[in-house]
Design a protein around this motif. Structure first.
Motif, PDB file in Angstrom:
ATOM      1  N   GLY B 148       0.518  -1.339   0.120  1.00  0.00           N
ATOM      2  CA  GLY B 148      -0.126  -0.057   0.059  1.00  0.00           C
ATOM      3  C   GLY B 148       0.799   1.281  -0.109  1.00  0.00           C
ATOM      4  O   GLY B 148       0.337   2.194   0.542  1.00  0.00           O
ATOM      5  N   LEU B 149       1.953   1.384  -0.478  1.00  0.00           N
ATOM      6  CA  LEU B 149       2.912   2.407  -0.580  1.00  0.00           C
ATOM      7  C   LEU B 149       2.439   3.236  -1.747  1.00  0.00           C
ATOM      8  O   LEU B 149       1.976   2.555  -2.961  1.00  0.00           O
ATOM      9  N   ASN B 150       2.749   4.552  -1.697  1.00  0.00           N
ATOM     10  CA  ASN B 150       2.344   5.337  -3.054  1.00  0.00           C
ATOM     11  C   ASN B 150       3.650   5.529  -3.991  1.00  0.00           C
ATOM     12  O   ASN B 150       4.664   4.908  -3.433  1.00  0.00           O
ATOM     13  N   THR B 151       3.587   6.061  -5.085  1.00  0.00           N
ATOM     14  CA  THR B 151       4.876   5.989  -6.036  1.00  0.00           C
ATOM     15  C   THR B 151       5.786   6.710  -5.560  1.00  0.00           C
ATOM     16  O   THR B 151       7.058   6.186  -5.350  1.00  0.00           O
ATOM     17  N   HIS B 152       5.751   7.828  -4.855  1.00  0.00           N
ATOM     18  CA  HIS B 152       6.723   8.703  -4.126  1.00  0.00           C
ATOM     19  C   HIS B 152       7.587   7.661  -3.213  1.00  0.00           C
ATOM     20  O   HIS B 152       8.650   7.448  -3.232  1.00  0.00           O
ATOM     21  N   ASP B 153       6.690   6.784  -2.317  1.00  0.00           N
ATOM     22  CA  ASP B 153       7.498   6.220  -1.386  1.00  0.00           C
ATOM     23  C   ASP B 153       8.212   5.156  -2.023  1.00  0.00           C
ATOM     24  O   ASP B 153       9.217   4.464  -1.482  1.00  0.00           O
ATOM     25  N   ILE B 154       7.437   4.161  -3.111  1.00  0.00           N
ATOM     26  CA  ILE B 154       8.133   3.245  -3.769  1.00  0.00           C
ATOM     27  C   ILE B 154       9.413   3.596  -4.410  1.00  0.00           C
ATOM     28  O   ILE B 154      10.451   2.764  -4.307  1.00  0.00           O
ATOM     29  N   ALA B 155       9.403   4.778  -5.009  1.00  0.00           N
ATOM     30  CA  ALA B 155      10.738   5.267  -5.464  1.00  0.00           C
ATOM     31  C   ALA B 155      11.812   5.368  -4.624  1.00  0.00           C
ATOM     32  O   ALA B 155      12.970   5.075  -4.583  1.00  0.00           O
ATOM     33  N   ASN B 156      11.396   5.784  -3.113  1.00  0.00           N
ATOM     34  CA  ASN B 156      12.412   5.881  -2.151  1.00  0.00           C
ATOM     35  C   ASN B 156      12.627   4.534  -1.616  1.00  0.00           C
ATOM     36  O   ASN B 156      14.055   4.286  -1.697  1.00  0.00           O
ATOM     37  N   VAL B 157      11.885   3.453  -1.423  1.00  0.00           N
ATOM     38  CA  VAL B 157      12.201   2.253  -1.092  1.00  0.00           C
ATOM     39  C   VAL B 157      13.190   1.686  -2.278  1.00  0.00           C
ATOM     40  O   VAL B 157      14.284   1.130  -1.848  1.00  0.00           O
ATOM     41  N   MET B 158      12.815   1.706  -3.529  1.00  0.00           N
ATOM     42  CA  MET B 158      13.548   1.074  -4.418  1.00  0.00           C
ATOM     43  C   MET B 158      14.796   1.695  -5.157  1.00  0.00           C
ATOM     44  O   MET B 158      15.512   1.450  -5.885  1.00  0.00           O
ATOM     45  N   GLU B 159      15.095   2.802  -4.399  1.00  0.00           N
ATOM     46  CA  GLU B 159      16.008   3.736  -4.759  1.00  0.00           C
ATOM     47  C   GLU B 159      16.296   4.141  -6.234  1.00  0.00           C
ATOM     48  O   GLU B 159      17.167   3.996  -6.858  1.00  0.00           O
ATOM     49  N   LEU B 160      14.922   4.584  -6.437  1.00  0.00           N
ATOM     50  CA  LEU B 160      14.788   5.302  -8.005  1.00  0.00           C
ATOM     51  C   LEU B 160      14.409   6.535  -7.901  1.00  0.00           C
ATOM     52  O   LEU B 160      13.975   6.836  -6.910  1.00  0.00           O
ATOM     53  N   ASN B 161      14.483   7.349  -9.283  1.00  0.00           N
ATOM     54  CA  ASN B 161      13.805   8.641  -9.027  1.00  0.00           C
ATOM     55  C   ASN B 161      12.126   8.338  -9.404  1.00  0.00           C
ATOM     56  O   ASN B 161      11.998   7.254  -9.850  1.00  0.00           O
ATOM     57  N   TYR B 162      11.146   9.354  -8.963  1.00  0.00           N
ATOM     58  CA  TYR B 162       9.955   9.352  -8.928  1.00  0.00           C
ATOM     59  C   TYR B 162       9.432   8.593 -10.208  1.00  0.00           C
ATOM     60  O   TYR B 162       8.538   7.862 -10.513  1.00  0.00           O
ATOM     61  N   GLN B 163       9.897   9.464 -11.442  1.00  0.00           N
ATOM     62  CA  GLN B 163       9.491   9.028 -12.816  1.00  0.00           C
ATOM     63  C   GLN B 163       9.704   7.534 -13.065  1.00  0.00           C
ATOM     64  O   GLN B 163       8.949   6.793 -13.764  1.00  0.00           O
ATOM     65  N   SER B 164      10.946   6.839 -12.755  1.00  0.00           N
ATOM     66  CA  SER B 164      11.193   5.537 -13.063  1.00  0.00           C
ATOM     67  C   SER B 164      10.311   4.760 -12.323  1.00  0.00           C
ATOM     68  O   SER B 164      10.044   3.648 -12.872  1.00  0.00           O
ATOM     69  N   ALA B 165      10.128   5.022 -10.893  1.00  0.00           N
ATOM     70  CA  ALA B 165       9.187   4.162 -10.289  1.00  0.00           C
ATOM     71  C   ALA B 165       7.863   4.053 -10.748  1.00  0.00           C
ATOM     72  O   ALA B 165       7.180   3.054 -11.028  1.00  0.00           O
ATOM     73  N   ALA B 166       7.150   5.370 -11.381  1.00  0.00           N
ATOM     74  CA  ALA B 166       6.101   5.514 -11.945  1.00  0.00           C
ATOM     75  C   ALA B 166       5.978   4.689 -13.234  1.00  0.00           C
ATOM     76  O   ALA B 166       5.113   3.750 -13.482  1.00  0.00           O
ATOM     77  N   ASN B 167       7.182   4.630 -14.018  1.00  0.00           N
ATOM     78  CA  ASN B 167       7.069   4.029 -15.165  1.00  0.00           C
ATOM     79  C   ASN B 167       7.223   2.561 -15.049  1.00  0.00           C
ATOM     80  O   ASN B 167       6.612   1.702 -15.838  1.00  0.00           O
ATOM     81  N   THR B 168       7.839   1.953 -14.016  1.00  0.00           N
ATOM     82  CA  THR B 168       7.958   0.829 -13.647  1.00  0.00           C
ATOM     83  C   THR B 168       6.755   0.013 -13.427  1.00  0.00           C
ATOM     84  O   THR B 168       6.104  -1.128 -13.850  1.00  0.00           O
TER      85      THR B 168
END
Lengths: 332, 188
Positions: B148-168
């Motif tokens: 239940g994490l949002n894209t911003h948090d997922i980017a943080n956890v996976m050490e990606l930038n916001y856009q890459s996390a959203a794209n993934t």
């Protein structure tokens, strides 16, 4: 509705009206988007992709039980306390034994907080204000009993339970015998095969929310109702009618209490406070009438009253004072 | 959804309040446990590292910066903690590629609720399709829809930038949609 350009996935995802359409929460948005798709057939793929991102995939939460978490927590707590003591170099083993004994007595008391009725065949459980109890019935079904609630059943018919207050049920399906499971309240009977659902009988009505599976309601006026997952129905036998009905409610709003929190979404403060009153057996007094309508959004923990009240105070900018069994709510 | 009490609990915890810490622990232990098990697939290792991790959080509470929400912090630092433990065990030295190699989340059919809200994901082969996704996409799907994490948090956890996390996430859903429609074509 403002006409906008929708070119990328993100354009759809951040659009409130698009989200309303996906979740079918607002009819005007539903109409708008059905027309929009008809007018923009080349963007249909993009629209449905965005829709799937919003809807997502629903997972079962397979996680350690709260008993297990409590056990590992007390191990860690002991470790932390031991370490703190080591640091301050006040070594006193006897004191530690005492803490251990005190802790195990506390544990016994809290485990024993439900009452076990000793009459030959009636088995009942009751929770105090602020207490949530996880039960496993004789047939293997799991029940989470919310604060100030009680449940009983008879040993010879353990798939028929009577409920006052609120509980969440995860009923074991008996595939071989296809035996039904029943929940009975003052307002209605719930007929179940194997599923998970929430029943709340507070405030002279019974509200049922179905998370998974299928159930039938037998209302006290004789009518029957089939429910599908996401449905929410509230019935009062006093009024002899359904007082609230929703087709699709997100599970977290109805069942988050069993994980120790309540989630509000744009709920007037007066209604949010009602939940706290129910959980802790308190009465709220609003000093300022306009505080009542302040909207609250977010989750608050219910396992600890003082933290819960502080969280509410902070989010809607009011002052809450607890005086014996009263909560005084006023402007800051 | 923002948890109104996170900030308060965090502050009390920083002052060493064990009561606040127990709330934090009991709230996040189950979700982190499942995440740890998904990454390591070992019960004992998950339990041990999780205890160590929480002890670490408590002992270093004074150095923690103030946070908007606790969840992304706990997920990302437990993830690092666990990866470090896994590396130590497997004695692998190379640092950079490890995360991607180690984290290969597998889904099982029992984990998916039968009544999926989306027509696409009602397909009976959806677990197989999920498991066929690239590792990063699987983890992003897991973090978004299970944790239940949002894209911003997922980017943080996976050490990606916001856009890459959203794209993934978008690519994962796009892949699944395509695979499902191929299956439907074959079966029709």
């Amino acid at each position: 509705m403002a006409k906008k350009n929708y070119d990328t996935i993100e354009d759809f995802l951040i659009d409130e009206s698009f989200n309303n359409w996906v979740k079918a929460t607002r009819l005007t948005d539903v109409d708008f988007w059905e027309e929009w798709i008809a007018c923009n057939p080349h963007k249909k793929d993009l629209v449905f992709e965005a829709k799937d991102i919003v809807l997502g995939i629903q997972f079962m939460h397979i996680e350690p039980s709260s008993e297990k978490v409590d056990t590992t927590w007390s191990l860690l707590e002991d470790k932390i306390k031991a370490k703190t003591l080591e640091k301050s170099k006040k070594k006193s083993p006897n004191y530690f034994k005492l803490v251990g004994i005190a802790a195990s007595i506390l544990l016994l008391v809290s485990v024993g907080l439900y009452t076990f009725n000793k009459s030959p065949e009636k088995i009942s459980y009751k929770t105090a204000y602020g207490e949530v109890l996880n039960l496993k019935l004789m047939d293997g079904s799991l029940v989470t009993l919310n604060s100030n609630s009680s449940i009983y059943y008879y040993e010879n018919n353990n798939r028929k339970v009577w409920l006052t207050g609120e509980a969440f049920f995860e009923v074991d399906k008996k595939i071989t015998t296809n035996a039904k499971f029943w929940v009975l309240t003052d307002d209605l009977n719930v007929e179940v095969y194997g599923t998970s659902f929430n029943v709340d009988t507070k405030h002279k009505k019974t509200a049922v929310f179905l998370e998974e599976g299928n159930i039938w309601l037998e209302l006290k006026n004789g009518a029957t109702q089939k429910m599908v997952p996401g449905n929410f129905i509230s019935y009062s036998s006093v009024d002899s009618r359904i007082i609230e009905r929703k087709e699709k409610v997100a599970s977290r709003f109805k069942t988050s209490w069993k994980d120790g929190s309540i989630i509000f979404e744009k709920l007037p403060l007066v209604e949010a406070i009602q939940k706290i009153e129910d959980t802790y057996g308190l009465t709220a007094i609003f000093k300022d009438e306009d505080c009542k309508s302040k909207l609250i959004t977010g989750g608050v923990p219910i396992t600890n009253l003082s933290i819960c009240l502080k969280a509410i105070e902070k989010s809607v900018n009011v002052k809450i004072t607890k005086l014996k069994n009263q909560l005084i709510i006023q402007k800051k | 959804m923002k948890n109104l009490s996170d900030e308060y609990v965090w502050k009390a915890l920083k002052e060493g309040d064990l009561n606040a810490f127990s709330i934090l622990y009991k709230t996040y232990y189950p979700r982190l446990y499942n995440y740890g098990l998904k990454i390591s697939r070992k019960i004992h290792l998950t339990e041990d590292t999780l205890q160590d991790f929480f002890l670490y959080v408590y002992e270093h509470r004074e150095n923690l910066s103030d946070l908007d929400t606790i969840a992304p912090y706990l997920f990302s630092s437990y993830r690092r903690h666990l990866i470090r433990a896994l590396k130590k065990k497997s004695k692998i030295v190379s640092f950079d590629e490890m995360d991607v190699k180690i984290i290969d989340i597998q889904f099982s059919p029992e984990e998916l609720i039968t009544h999926q809200e989306s027509e696409t994901f009602k397909n009976k082969n959806i677990t197989t399709l999920l498991n066929k996704l690239p590792k990063r996409q699987k983890e992003a799907i897991y973090l978004k829809y299970y944790s239940g994490l949002n894209t911003h948090d997922i980017a943080n956890v996976m050490e990606l930038n916001y856009q890459s996390a959203a794209n993934t996430i978008h690519k994962a859903i796009k892949n699944l949609r395509e695979e499902v429609s191929i299956l439907q074509l074959i079966n029709s």
